[in-house]
Structures are given as C-alpha cells and as structure tokens.
Design a protein around this motif. Structure first.
Motif, short mmCIF file in Angstrom:
data_model
loop_
_atom_site.label_atom_id
_atom_site.label_comp_id
_atom_site.label_asym_id
_atom_site.label_seq_id
_atom_site.Cartn_x
_atom_site.Cartn_y
_atom_site.Cartn_z
N ALA A 234 139.43 -33.65 33.43
CA ALA A 234 138.96 -32.32 33.06
C ALA A 234 137.67 -32.44 32.28
O ALA A 234 136.89 -31.51 32.19
CB ALA A 234 140.01 -31.60 32.25
N GLY A 235 137.45 -33.62 31.71
CA GLY A 235 136.24 -33.81 30.94
C GLY A 235 135.03 -34.17 31.78
O GLY A 235 133.94 -34.29 31.27
N VAL B 179 140.04 -18.94 31.71
CA VAL B 179 140.92 -19.88 31.02
C VAL B 179 141.86 -19.08 30.14
O VAL B 179 141.62 -17.91 29.85
CB VAL B 179 140.12 -20.88 30.15
N GLU C 129 138.57 -24.74 21.44
CA GLU C 129 138.57 -25.80 22.44
C GLU C 129 138.11 -25.28 23.80
O GLU C 129 137.30 -25.89 24.48
CB GLU C 129 139.99 -26.38 22.54
N LYS C 130 138.65 -24.10 24.16
CA LYS C 130 138.31 -23.54 25.47
C LYS C 130 136.84 -23.11 25.52
O LYS C 130 136.19 -23.23 26.56
CB LYS C 130 139.22 -22.36 25.78
N ARG D 130 134.37 -24.49 23.99
CA ARG D 130 133.60 -25.72 24.17
C ARG D 130 133.70 -26.20 25.61
O ARG D 130 132.71 -26.61 26.21
CB ARG D 130 134.14 -26.78 23.20
N GLU D 131 134.90 -26.11 26.14
CA GLU D 131 135.10 -26.55 27.52
C GLU D 131 134.28 -25.69 28.49
O GLU D 131 133.63 -26.20 29.41
CB GLU D 131 136.59 -26.46 27.88
N GLN E 52 130.52 -26.69 27.86
CA GLN E 52 130.13 -28.07 28.15
C GLN E 52 130.57 -28.56 29.52
O GLN E 52 129.83 -29.25 30.20
CB GLN E 52 130.72 -29.00 27.10
N VAL E 53 131.77 -28.21 29.89
CA VAL E 53 132.32 -28.76 31.13
C VAL E 53 132.00 -27.85 32.30
O VAL E 53 131.52 -28.29 33.34
CB VAL E 53 133.84 -28.97 31.01
N HIS E 54 132.27 -26.57 32.13
CA HIS E 54 132.05 -25.65 33.25
C HIS E 54 130.62 -25.13 33.28
O HIS E 54 130.24 -24.48 34.23
CB HIS E 54 133.05 -24.50 33.17
N LEU F 232 126.38 -25.13 20.33
CA LEU F 232 126.00 -25.45 21.71
C LEU F 232 125.04 -24.42 22.29
O LEU F 232 124.73 -24.47 23.47
CB LEU F 232 127.26 -25.55 22.58
#
Lengths: 542, 392, 249, 425
Positions: free
Chosen positions: D20-21, D76, D87-88, D90-91, D94-96, D120
């Motif tokens: 997931a990262g 999410v 957390e979400k 950031r995800e 950063q991730v999506h 961010l």
C-alpha cells in the motif's frame, strides 16, 4: 376519530352555521376585508388579519385559521384572493376562502403561501381557541382552553364563562377554569385580577408560575396585585419542589427501566449461559430496525394500524433478534463453550459485521420511528407532577418483559430444562434433554428479549447502526452490579442505578454524575464481588 | 541481573526462530534509510507515510506486549488497557503542548490555546512540571502505574477475577473517557491535545525526527520484548503462569497472589503508558476516544489474533490486524468491517492459538481445555470467587 | 514456645453457615504433633468446609481455631497460613499443568515468597538436591522435564503431595488422596503418608474404608457439621450412631 | 494443504499492507480524495457527504472531466478514528497523489489532519459549520463561521417576529464548537443588555440520550416570567433523543423556541417532526429554498442516490460550492498544482443552491447568506427569515478578547492566517 364523534362534529358545524347564518350577510364584508390582510407578506400584517378575521366571528374564519396554522393558506398571484388548500391523493385541492367555492386541483406555482412563524402560530391558536371552546371533541376543547391560557385576554372572559356552564368533562373544565383565571389576570379591574391570582395559586404548574411572575413584574411594587402574585408564587414553590423530587424519582425509574431493558437479554446470555456476547447491543439494534420496517410496511399497506404498530413490532422483533441469536449460537458460539474469552472476541467480530450489514441495508442515517399517540405527550398524575407517557409505557413494558422472563425461566418446562442444562449438562443430557437445542433456545430467548428492548429504545433514541454500541457497557455493568445470574438483582440494581444517576445529575451534571456512578460500581464490587444479590454458600463456590 | 538479562537476550536472539526475528529487526531498523537516504524519484524510495504507519504499529505492538503479559501469562483479561496507553499519551501530549510555548494561535507563553479559549487565567496545578521532558517521562510511567496500582490493589485484594475483572476494567476506561471528554477537566476535551510543534527542540514535521521516533519505538519494542521475556522466564514468571492456571493452589502454597498480580498489572500498565507516549508524537494527536472501551477491546483482539501467551504472537497480531485495517479502510472502505469482523470470527474458530499457532510455534499460552461445563463457570468467573468473609 | 503438649491444631465450637444451612455446627477437633488422623463422613458432613476454615478460605461464624496454640487461624489469610506451615491437598488434584514436574516442585519450595525476590531468584544446589529427592520419593524422577498436564491421575495426586512436602509444613491436610487410584497406587500412597507422619501432623479425608484401615490411625467421623464419633477404625465401625448414619438412609 | 493456503493468505495480506506504500502509477486521471467516515459514530453524517462528492465527480466527468482528464474519486474510511484521519490524509496525498481532498466533519478530525495538509502542502475543503478561530493556508472552509449562523439566529429571536426572547438557554455538547459559539453568544447577549442571570449554559456528553432532567430544567428556567429561547449546539446523535424528549414534555415552539445550529434535514429524517413544529434552525441553506439552481441540485441528488425520499442539507451544499469553486480554480490556473489553485481560489464566485452568488475570500472562508427556518410537519424547513445578502465569514471572532487586531488574509501583502501586521510591508 370515531364515527359518533364525526357525526357530532357535523351537527356542531351545522348548528353554528344556522346560528350565525342570519348575521352572515352583514358581516360578510368585514370578513372579506379582513382576509385581505393575509396578502401583505409580513408577519405583523398576518397577525392583524388573524385578529380581524376571528373578531368577525364568521363561521368561515375557523377553516381559514386552521389552514393558516398548517401552512395551507395561499394567496393567488393573479388577484390576491385568499385560498386554502388541502392535500388529497397526491393532489392539491383549493377552496376560495371568501366564497367557499371549491376550485378543484390547483397549480401551486400560481400561488404564494402565506408565511407562518411561531408568532403567527400563537396568534392563530389563541384565535382558534375562541372557536373551539364548544367543540364536541374533548381534546379540542382542552387544547382551545390551553391556547387561551397561553394567550390570556380579558376579552375572552364572557366566552369562557359561558362555555363553562355547559362543560361536563372534568379535565376540560379544569383547563377552562385555568384559562379563565389567566384571562381575569389581564382584566383592568383589580378584583377580577385578584380573583384570577387566587385561582391560579392552586395550580402547581410551572407555566402558571411563569404567568404570575410576569404579572408581578408588570405591577407596581407594593401594589395589591404585586403582593398577591408574589405570595402566590412563594406558596407554589414549596409544592413545585416536592413535585420536582417526585419527577426526578420517576425519571430515575425511567432510566432504570431503560437499563433493565438493555440488560435483561444479557442477563440470560451472559448471566445464565456465560456467553460474553459483545453483539448484544446489535440484537437491540435489530429490534429497533424491526420496528422501523414494521412501520414502513404499515404505512404503505394499512396506515390505520399505525397506532398499534409498536405492539405488532414487539413479537416480530423478538422473532428477528431471536432467530439471529439462534443462528449465531448454532453457527459459531456452540463451538466455543468453555472458552469464554474467545466468545468475547468472536462476538465482537459478529457485532462489526451486523453493524455494517445494517448500514449497508438501511443506510447509515437515522431512521424514523413514529410514536403512537398513546406514547406521546404527558400525563398529569397529580398537580404539578407531569410524567411523559412514553416513559411510563417503557417502565411498564420493562416490568412486563421482566415478568415474562421470570415466568419462562421459573415456571415453564423449557425453563426447567434450561436451568438443568446450565447446572449440570452431563446429567441433563443423560436424562434425555437435548442440550444443544436448549442452548440454542436459551441464546435465542436472550437475543429475542434484547430485540424486544430495541422496540422500546427506538422510541427514545436514534435508530441507527450505532444504537447498540451505546448500551453495551451499561448493560454489562448492570448485570454485574445486580449479581450475575440473578434476575431480581437485575431489577433492583437497574432501578437503583437509574435513581442515583438522576438525583446526582442536577448537582453534578450529566457527565460527572455518570462518572460517579461508574466509580461507585467499581468500588461497590470490591465489597460485594458477586453483586447486590449474590448466591451465598458452597454452591456458588464450586 | 545483567548476566541474567544477557542470557535471556542471547536466548531470545539465537535459538529456534530467532534468525528470522533478527532479520526482521534489521529490516525494520533499516527502513527509515529508504526514506532519508534514497531520493524520492527512486523506486526504492519509501514515502514517510509508510514510516509513520509502521512507527504507529510499533507502538501498538508494545501495547500488545503489555496486554499479553497480563492476559497471556497471568490470565487477567483487561478490557481497559487503552486507559493506560492513553494516560501515557496524555502525559507526553502535555509535554508537547508546553513545548509549543508562545507559538500557538493566541501566543500565550504559558497557557495552551484551548485554555486561553476557555478563558482560563492560569495553568492548572497538574500541568506544572510538564515543560520538563524528564518529568513528563517520569509521569508517563508513574501515572499509568499509579492508576494500575490503586485499581489493581482494590480488585485483586477482593479477588475479582475473570469476566468480572474485565467488565470493571472496561468501566474504568469508560469513566476516564467521559472525564477526559469534559472540557472543564483541562485536557482539551474532545479535541484533545494537538498542534504539536517539536519534541526536545526537533521539529516533529521533518523526516529526520520521524525516523528518530521510529527508531525509538523500535528500540523500545525490542527492550520491552526482552523485559517481558526476562520476567516470564524468571521464577516470578512461573508463579504468574501458575496463578493463571490454578490460582488457589498458588495461594495455598503461600504466595500472595494479590501482590504477584499487582506486580504484573502495574508493570504492564507502565509498558502501555510508554507505548502511548511514543504513539502521540508520531500521530500528532491524543483525544479521549483512545479511552473508549472499543479501543481497548481492539487491542486485546490483536493479541488474540497473534496468539495469546506468546510474546512474538502479540507483536505479530498487532502488526497483522493494524496492517489489515490500514489496508482495508483504503482499498475496501465499504466492506472492511465485514472482512475484519469475519477474520476475528474465523481466527477464534479455527486458530485458537492465533497466528503463531499456524507456524507451529509452541505458545506458552494455556492449553485449551475440552469444553466442559463443570469448569466453565470457574473459568468464566461467572460464579465469582468466594469473597473473603468479614473479619471479626 | 511450641511445647510438646500444645496441640498442632485446635478447633473449638466452630460454626459455619451458608444461607441458613449449617455446614459446620459447633465442631471441635484437636490434632497432636506428629499425629496421622483420618476423617470420614458422608457427603455434606462438613469435611471440606473444615479444611477451608483451617486454611483461611472460609471465616467461621463463631468458634476458635488455633495453629500450634498461638496462631489464630480465623484471623489470617491463606498465604499467611500456608507460610506458617499448613499445607493442603485438594480433593481434585490441582497442579500447574503448563509447568514441568520439577517446576511445580520448585514453585512449592520453601523460599522467599515476595514478588521481587522471586523475580531475581535462582535455584541453588541445595534446593536442586531437595527437588531431586522429593521427585524420587514420589516416583516422578524420570518425568522431571514433562509437563504436569501430561501426567496420569495418580501421578498428579503424588505430584501434589510432593508439592506439599516441598513446602515443608508442620500440618498436612490431604483431601481424598487415593480417589481414582489403582489398588497398587493406593498401597503406595498409604505407605507414603505413613512415612510423612511422625515428623509432621497429617489429616487425611477419605471415603475408601480399605485405605482408612490401611492407614490404621485414629478416625474421626463427621456428620452434619459436628463430630459423631472418634476412635479406632473398629471402634467407629461398630458405633451404632455411625451405622445409623451410614446405613439408616 | 490447508495450512499452506492459510499461510499464503496471511502472507498476501501482510504483503498487501506493505505494498500500500508503493506509489500509484496511473497519472491520466485527476484524483479527488474523499476523507469522510463511513463507519463508526460519524458515519451517520459523513456518508452522505461522501456520496455528494461522488455525485459531483460523476457529474463533472459527464461534462468532459477537467483539463481534458477524467476525475477519479479515491474513497477511504477513516472510521471516526481521529489518528486514522491523519494517517489517511497522508496516504491520500503521498500515496494516491490526490489533487484535492474533500473531507472531515468534526473539529477534532480537522485538527488531526491539519498538520498533515500543512506539511505536505495539500488542499482540504472542509464543509461543516464550525467554531472559527482558524485559517490555514491549506484548508478552505466552506461551512459557516459563528457570525454566519449563531448571531443572526439570536438576533432573530430577539426581534418582534422571533418572539422577543429575554432569557436564554445555551445548550450544547461539550466540545469546542458549542463552547466557542456560546462564548461568542454570551459576549453578544451581554452587549445587548442581557444579564448573566438570564443565561443558562449547560453542556452534555456526546451521544447523550437521557434528556429528561435537562429538558425539565429548561422548563423551570423558562418559568421566570420572561420569554425564554433555547440555543442548541447539541451535536449529532444526541439530537434525536433531545427532540423526542422536547416533544414528549410538550415544549411547543410557541412556548420555548429552540434554535439549533447542527440540526438539518438529514437529522430530522430520523425523527417524527409533528411535535416539533416551529422549532428553528439556522443555516446557510435549506432544501426548501426556492430557486432553479436548488431545484436542479435536489433532483440531481435524488436521482443519483436513487431514493426520492433522501434530502439535501447545508454541508452538502457546502461541498457543492467547494467542488464547483475548485473546478473553476483549476480551470483558471490550468493546473491542479496546489499553490496555483489556491491563488486562483480567491475571489472565485459560484451560483449556489442557496440562491446567492457565493464568493471565496482571502481568509479561506466564504460569504454566505444566513437563513432561519422553522421545522414543518414534513421534516422540511419553512424559511422565516434570511439576510438581505451574503455575510462575510470572520475567521477570528471580534467577540473574543484575545483576537484583537487579528487578520486572516492569504493574499499579498498579508499572506497569513493569524497576524496583526502584514508579512510584507
């Protein structure tokens, strides 16, 4: 409404029409003029129009006012004519106010609604009150008297006196007398006002107190009115204090009954069977949703059953939650007997699944559960002590459910089997009792009872997927406090906790009160680890 | 003591599955370098999201160890361990709040924003001292320890066991949650403590500090693991397991069961407090919902999933459940409760010894006895222990 | 302090009631130093309750209970009483299933019982020898490293007796030690108990009359919470009161 | 075999978590993050907002997307868990690699994600009325600030039409929004000559369900000879039992009106509203507003959610405004770059369902009209009063002493959310 009543209403209307028919022509112009005020789109003008319309005493006024209160009074854009509407079979039907002409279906776009706010609404209520004082329906007469009480006006005194002469219903009579006393207060004659105070003094109502204080506030200090009103308030206060304590006690019992209902199913699954059912709250929730579904069906198919929808929901909720409980027991829990901690974790998983299932099926938002009229409003059991009807019903329901559970466990063949199995499974099995079936039935019983509780809780709380979560900690606490496996302890324990909580609330506030109760239970258990009513002796230590 | 510790360290790291554990530790320790030293364009670059996430799981793993110590080895199922975790977190949060100084919205050098907001004129007495990091650290240990001591002393002395104990621990954390929700308590109410700027002068929003906190958590997890390992391997540990398996026998052997339980409970609470203290600077917020009974139950589930009575299992469980939760809430947001709930049901039914049972690792957990109703009530504690009769 | 004439155990007029039911009813009972005593009685006669009173598990409603004439057992808790030197074996063998045989014995070993001391405790050579010796005595030396949970019923009984020995008590209370044992095992147990007595006092509760006869000791018959008869096996077996209680119903 | 598959499944699960990262590849869409709780206590309110964003994304795609690309919603579930929100967030960023996030309801969730968005440099649209006292560079607040809701409502109740209330009960859930609102209201009431003795302030915990005592006390407080009104900042779940209790204790709006700031059409959908006739709510939008934009919005919503009984409410309208503004700003900037979009946001104007032209101000708040509605029997609101035009939100309330001289303005020369002098002179 009963047929008889309807007939009486028709008769009443005919009589009024006949009585005023003769003067109608003379007043017709006044009535039409008054109606024009509704077209002006300002609350003050609307109120002025309400007063004028009712002052005409015209029989058509009642219909106009009623329509106004319900937001059904419209102004035709083309000619500013006032029209009142009603909904029938999805259509909006109009009636011209001045001529009484039926317009059939109308297009709402051609009309502007006469806007209503609280201020207009109270003016309308007061105006309607004068019309409804002689209404054949007792409820309407009482409401009318209440409206006149809330909007006291010396002009209403003759009207009230006249209607009192023919009043037979005691409740309506009391309401009218109260309204009369309030109206007298507004008179400009001192003796009338003092008489009003003298009568009001006997009522222990907080609204009466409010009224008297207003009068005292307006009167000059030291004037007889001021003195009398202040004294009356002082004499009422003592009574109100007593009434308040009685109400707090009742509220405590009511909270206790909610705790009892929430916990009683758990007392069976946890207390008798030893299953730590974290999905217990979800069984309650399923019961609440059953109520919702039942009401939906009734609304669609036979709306006349709405009044008894809750009663229909009770057995159905029992069946739904009970069935889920039996399924749960047969499906998974029976594999985990002897592993109580595992059942805790497993049922936690089940509770997550049930919550999400309900959320998927019914959506995450609250669902509306309607209260039948016999569960709405308050009943005054003594002067100044008003109990909310839904709470009274819930207390009684709690006791009923409790009695049923006692009966099932103590007096029936199934109860006997159940106790046999929980006390000595091997022995029971050897005597030919099908222990697996008894387990399933017992768990089903506990779950079903939780479902029944859900019907009651739906009346006072949110019907949402989270409903059950709010009760789980409290339920376990009540069961432990009362003594596990002891139903009488449960009854007494929940009542005690409820009453203590409610007496603490005024001093400590809702949160601190609750914290205090929790801490008290923790400390209490140190001294009586087995709860209020513990079984003593060797049997309990085996 | 140190010889003994070394020995247990050696035992922990060498025998059996130890090479794998060692490898995992090394990989975990090196992860932040993929974030710090590798340029973001590289395919090996690890976004700091992952560092934060794993850092959070490391803290959860410490909490899981704390729960396993009392549940797996002493048989005390606490459904209120989240309270100790949260208290440790609050103690750290209070330091972080004080460290903001006059950089808050209202630029008050002494009072945190939320106090200014509630018109408080001076710092409540219990906020004094938290500007000192060492004092805060001391409180991280002392406050959960003290609560555990008082609560445990009362409960164990009265011989409250089994489900009874679980339920009153739940009541304890619930009461604390309600208390901390109150704005008048002076802990920021529902919003809790947020807006942290830095810790010991290091900016919390930089990769370096994040890596530092990550390593601190990893080091603390290893240290806690060794500590627990040493405790359960000692004679005291054997007494504790004996208490779990046959409490009254231990008592008739002349051991003070109350004291032993109290020792384990307080130690466990302190470990939980440390976990909370490491957690707060990494997630940037502490709020009363950490006290909710659901949070505590969830933590117990990590241990159950990993394997009760196995220290490695507790850590594995914390990683597995939280990993699944993080992943599922992003990739199956509408279904994750079904999946996770289903996993819990399945694990209890098919994996009574948790994940470690899968790998055939011998857990120190109690063997699951055959379902028998004779000992059901005893295990449950539903027929509660005989209270000590009143003394004359 | 411990004069020879002072009885090890002295119970007088002890009464315990549960919800109106009198489990013990004015029970008086004395055990001399070094004595081996057997107690028999039908179910519900109060045998287990009596042991509970002696070991501090149950507080009597009235009456006195003294250990060695100075320790008031009605005021002390279980751990203190155990540390004074009263050991107890339960009716159902209770050993620590998840510990090995030697660990079980180690836990019972007379040593500092304080939590912090046990955290740092190590077994010395002398203690190891003692554990070895007891394992020999109870015949479990070969199973030293096995989990107690894997033992047979009889072996668990012995292990529990072994644990009592490790405690080095002055008074042993032994509840139905031969339940579920083979005849051979029963004989061995009788021998073991006789061996133990002498240096210590032993009170045995038993149903098995053969075993009682094998022990050949003074017998006390309990009935409805008080002493019905006391004497040799033959004496009590011929006591009409005893016959009535056992056969009359 | 079984053993093996079990192990494999588990390994897969763990691997998936780590994966997931890994960065997302697809770049041919513009991603829109949706950060609303779909489970837990807040799901009840937030799920609707998630659906609203999905509807808006869907609609935009039907119009041909944005900058020639399709929009893709990334949903999410932060599960009503505040650290999980961070957390979400950031995800998502950063991730999506989402271009913008629409999300949060509670203040605490916003507080939790705020540092993430600032660190961010993300972009969050926050759609719920809130306590103010904040202006972040990375957040656009599309809900009401206290001056756009609370004060006009109280002014109305003081007016002749509103019933000329003289005594006030400030009832709220114990968290920061009610506390701030009541702090501001108290200061305001005092400035209007209301004595302290005529104000009762009371706080209850979240999810409070037993309102017997408090409603009883309100009744008692109201029996002191002066017209009394209740200002309710009760949150979420607690409202249903509160209104049920009001109805049962027979408190009519004509006796003691209750004006609420957190009760909208959605909340009323769970209550039998007949006993509540005439109680009030203050918002910037009601479903009953009559204008073509709103009619289109309401019918579009009912069609999208495939349920003619679903209602619209104020936070949904806030998302509609926010989304439309973001689309316009992206088109204007020609990019989804956060800094470019942010600059383009200021002064962005949208014709909103409330019937007004809504403008984004450099303090990251909107100007909005204030409407006061009375509850009707059908669960809708009768609008009984509204402001002449939109009111500009105050990020920092002038009624709070500490805020003296504070300015929130993210344009040159201020460029600051909390300053007393411009950053650039």
């Amino acid at each position: 409404m009963h047929v008889g009543r309807r007939r009486a209403l028709a008769l009443f209307l005919i009589l009024i029409f006949a009585a005023v028919g003769r003067v109608q022509d003379a007043r017709a112009d006044a009535f039409t003029d008054a109606l024009a005020g509704f077209a002006k789109d300002s609350y003050s003008d609307t109120i002025a129009a309400v007063e004028k319309v009712s002052a005409t005493g015209d029989p058509r006024a009642a219909a106009v006012l009623r329509a106004l209160a319900e937001g059904n009074l419209q102004v035709r854009k083309s000619d500013q004519a006032i029209v009142y509407t009603r909904e029938e079979g999805g259509k909006t039907l109009g009636t011209e106010a001045a001529s009484g002409k039926e317009l059939g279906e109308i297009k709402t776009d051609d009309y502007d609604q006469v806007r209503v706010n609280n201020r207009v609404r109270s003016a309308v209520q007061a105006a309607l009150g004068t019309f409804n004082l002689v209404h054949p329906d007792t409820r309407q007469r009482i409401d009318a008297a209440r409206a006149l009480f809330k909007n006291p006006n010396a002009a209403n005194i003759p009207l009230l006196l006249k209607s009192l002469e023919k009043e037979t219903d005691p409740a309506a009579k009391a309401a009218k007398e109260l309204a009369l006393a309030a109206s007298r207060l507004m008179s400009d004659k001192q003796e009338e006002r003092l008489a009003g105070i003298a009568h009001l003094k006997t009522a222990g109502d907080s609204e009466v107190r409010d009224l008297l204080l207003r009068v005292a506030g307006q009167a000059e200090k030291g004037s007889p009115i001021h003195t009398a009103a202040t004294e009356a308030v002082a004499s009422m206060d003592a009574q109100l204090r007593l009434a308040r304590n009685a109400e707090i006690f009742f509220q405590g019992l009511s909270l206790g009954s909610v705790l009892l209902l929430a916990a009683i199913g758990l007392a069976i699954t946890f207390g008798v069977m030893g299953v730590i059912n974290m999905a217990h709250g979800e069984m309650v929730m399923l019961g609440a949703y059953t109520t919702f579904v039942v009401q939906q069906i009734i609304r669609t198919w036979s709306p006349e059953l709405m009044e008894v929808s809750v009663l229909i929901a009770v057995p159905l909720a029992f069946l739904v939650s009970g069935a889920v409980g039996v399924g749960l027991e047969r499906g998974v829990i029976r594999h985990l007997y002897g592993r109580p901690i595992e059942t805790l974790l497993m049922t936690w998983g089940v509770s997550m699944i049930l919550q999400q299932a309900v959320r998927t099926a019914f959506g995450p938002t609250n669902r509306e559960v309607v209260s039948p009229s016999w569960m709405s409003g308050t009943m005054e059991i003594a002067s100044g002590i008003a109990l909310t009807q839904n709470r009274v019903v819930i207390i009684l329901f709690g006791l009923l459910v409790f009695a049923i559970v006692i009966f099932i466990t103590q007096k029936t063949w199934f109860g006997l089997q159940m106790r046999a199995v929980t006390q000595n499974r091997a022995m029971a099995a050897s005597m030919g009792i099908r222990t697996g079936r008894v387990d399933a039935m017992t768990f089903g019983l506990g779950s079903g009872i939780a479902g029944m509780a859900g019907v009651a809780l739906a009346q006072i709380d949110n019907v949402s997927p989270n409903l059950g979560q709010g009760y789980i900690v409290d339920s376990f606490m009540v069961v432990v406090f009362g003594g596990v496996g002891n139903l009488l302890g449960l009854l007494l324990g929940s009542s005690i906790l409820g009453v203590i909580n409610k007496f603490l609330e005024p001093f400590a506030g809702a949160v601190l009160g609750k914290i205090f109760v929790l801490v008290a239970i923790i400390v209490f258990i140190q001294f009586r680890p087995r709860g209020l009513f513990a079984l003593k002796g060797r049997a309990a230590e085996a | 003591m140190s010889a003994r510790l070394n020995q247990s360290l050696g035992r922990a790291l060498v025998s059996g599955a130890r090479p794998y554990i060692l490898a995992v530790i090394v990989i975990l320790a090196l992860l932040p370098l993929l974030n710090l030293a590798v340029p973001p364009s590289s395919p090996f670059y690890l976004p700091d999201f992952a560092i934060k996430l794993i850092g959070k799981w490391l803290c959860f793993a410490i909490l899981a160890l704390a729960i396993d110590l009392v549940w797996g080895y002493v048989g005390i199922l606490s459904l209120g361990h989240g309270a100790f975790f949260a208290l440790g977190g609050y103690a750290m949060g209070m330091y972080l709040m004080r460290a903001i100084g006059d950089r808050g919205h209202y630029k008050n050098p002494l009072l945190p924003d939320f106090m200014v907001f509630l018109n408080w004129k001076e710092l409540p007495w219990y906020w004094h001292g938290f500007d000192n990091f060492l004092f805060a650290l001391l409180m991280v240990l002392l406050i959960p320890g003290l609560l555990a001591f008082v609560f445990g002393w009362l409960a164990f002395r009265s011989r409250i066991t089994g489900v009874y104990l679980s339920i009153i621990t739940q009541a304890m954390t619930f009461a604390l949650m309600l208390a901390f929700f109150r704005n008048d308590m002076g802990f920021g109410g529902n919003n809790g403590l947020t807006d942290f700027k830095d810790i010991l002068g290091f900016n919390l929003h930089t990769d370096g500090t994040r890596a530092g906190l990550y390593w601190a958590s990893l080091a603390m997890l290893i240290a806690t693991f060794l500590l627990c390992r040493w405790v359960v391997g000692s004679k005291l540990g054997r007494v504790l397991t004996a208490v779990r398996d046959a409490e009254s026998r231990v008592r008739f052997l002349g051991y003070s069961v109350t004291n032993y339980k109290l020792f384990a409970f307080v130690l466990s609470a302190m470990i939980a407090g440390v976990a909370g203290a490491l957690y707060v600077p990494q997630v940037g917020i502490i709020n009363p919902s950490e006290f909710s009974p659901a949070a505590s139950i969830e933590a117990v589930i990590w241990v159950a999933v990993g394997g009760r009575g196995s220290l490695v299992g507790a850590i594995l469980g914390a990683f597995a459940v939280n990993g699944a939760k993080s992943w599922l809430t992003s990739y199956a947001p509408e279904l994750w409760l079904f999946i996770l709930g289903g996993i819990f049901v399945a694990v209890t039914l098919f994996l009574p010894r948790g994940i470690v049972g899968l790998f055939g690792q011998k857990s120190d957990g109690p063997r699951i006895s055959k379902p028998s109703l004779a000992n059901l009530s005893k295990m449950l504690g539903t027929v509660p222990p005989a209270p000590k009769e009143q003394r004359p | 302090m411990n004069k020879p004439s002072q009885p090890v155990l002295y119970l007088d007029d002890v009464t315990v009631s549960f919800d109106g039911f009198k489990a013990l009813n004015g029970l008086s009972f004395v055990v001399e130093p070094g004595e081996l005593r057997t107690i028999i009685g039908p179910n519900g006669a109060g045998k287990t309750t009596m042991m509970d009173v002696i070991t501090g598990k149950t507080r009597p409603d009235k009456g006195t209970a003294f250990f060695k004439g100075v320790h008031d057992l009605t005021k002390l808790d279980e751990e203190t009483i155990a540390n004074l030197g009263i050991g107890r074996k339960f009716q159902r063998p209770t050993v620590f299933d998840n510990h090995t045989v030697s660990e079980n014995l180690e836990l019972a070993l007379k040593a500092d019982r304080r939590a912090f001391r046990t955290l740092f405790a190590r077994i010395g050579a002398a203690q190891n020898e003692r554990i070895e010796a007891v394992m020999e005595q109870i015949g479990l030396a070969e199973r030293a490293r096995d989990l107690a949970g894997s033992l047979s019923h009889g072996q668990r009984q012995w292990l529990e007796i072994g644990m009592l020995l490790m405690q080095d008590p002055e008074l042993l209370l032994v509840d139905e030690p031969v339940a579920g044992m083979t005849d051979h095992e029963t004989e061995q147990t009788a021998a073991l108990l006789k061996q133990i007595a002498g240096a210590r006092s032993v009170v045995v509760v038993e149903h098995d009359m053969e075993f009682v006869r094998a022990l050949a000791t003074k017998v006390t018959v309990l009935h409805e919470g008080s002493v019905l008869s006391e004497g040799t096996v033959d004496h009590v077996q011929n006591d009409p009161k005893v016959i009535e209680v056992y056969l009359g119903r | 075999m079984l053993q093996l598959t079990r192990r494999a499944a588990l390994a897969g699960l763990l691997a998936g978590t780590v994966l997931a990262g890994s960065p997302a590849w697809a770049q041919d869409t513009i991603k829109v993050g949706v950060l609303h709780s779909l489970s837990g206590t807040m799901a009840i309110s937030e799920t609707t907002l998630k659906d609203t964003v999905l509807m808006l994304v869907d609609e935009q795609n039907k119009k041909g997307g944005l900058l020639g690309k399709k929009l893709e919603a990334v949903v999410v579930d932060p599960a009503s868990n505040w650290p999980l929100f961070a957390e979400k967030a950031r995800e998502l960023i950063q991730v999506h690699k989402v271009a913008v996030v629409f999300g949060c309801w509670t203040s605490v969730s916003r507080k939790s994600v705020l540092p993430v968005f600032e660190e961010l440099n993300g972009l969050l649209f926050y759609p719920v009325q809130y306590e103010g006292e904040e202006s972040s560079r990375n957040v656009f607040y599309t809900g009401a600030a206290p001056n756009q809701q609370a004060i006009p409502a109280v002014e109305y109740l003081m007016s002749k039409d509103g019933g000329e209330a003289k005594r006030w009960v400030l009832l709220g859930t114990d968290y920061v929004y009610p506390r701030t609102t009541n702090k501001i209201l108290r200061a305001f009431l005092k400035s209007k000559g209301v004595a302290d003795a005529d104000i009762m302030e009371e706080y209850t915990p979240f999810g409070h369900s037993d309102w017997q005592t408090i409603v009883r006390r309100v009744k008692q407080f109201a029996s002191q000879g002066k017209k009394t009104a209740v200002v309710s900042t009760i949150n979420g779940d607690a409202n249903v039992p509160f209104y049920k209790e009001l109805g049962n204790q027979g408190i009519k709006a004509t006796d003691i009106p209750v004006v609420a700031f957190s009760v909208g059409e959605e909340e009323l959908a769970g209550i039998d509203t007949k006993p509540l006739l005439g109680h009030l709510a203050a918002w910037n939008y009601f479903q009953s507003v009559k204008n073509p934009t709103n009619a289109a919005f309401v019918s579009k919503w009912k069609g999208f959610i495939k349920n003619p009984k679903r209602v619209t409410n104020d936070p949904m309208e806030a998302h509609v405004i926010g989304f439309q503004m973001w689309v316009q700003a992206v088109q204007q900037a020609g990019s989804t770059n956060v800094d470019a979009v942010r600059q383009a946001m200021y002064g962005q104007k949208v014709k909103s369902p409330s019937g007004y032209d809504i403008v984004m101000h450099p303090n990251h708040h909107l100007s909005k009209p204030v409407m006061i509605g009375e509850i009707k029997a059908d669960g809708q609101f009768e609008i009984v009063w509204q402001t002449k035009g939109p009111i500009v939100a105050e990020a920092w309330s002038p009624h709070i002493a500490e805020n003296k001289g504070k300015v929130a303005n993210w344009q040159y020369p201020w460029v600051c959310g909390n300053c007393t002098s411009p950053k650039f002179k």
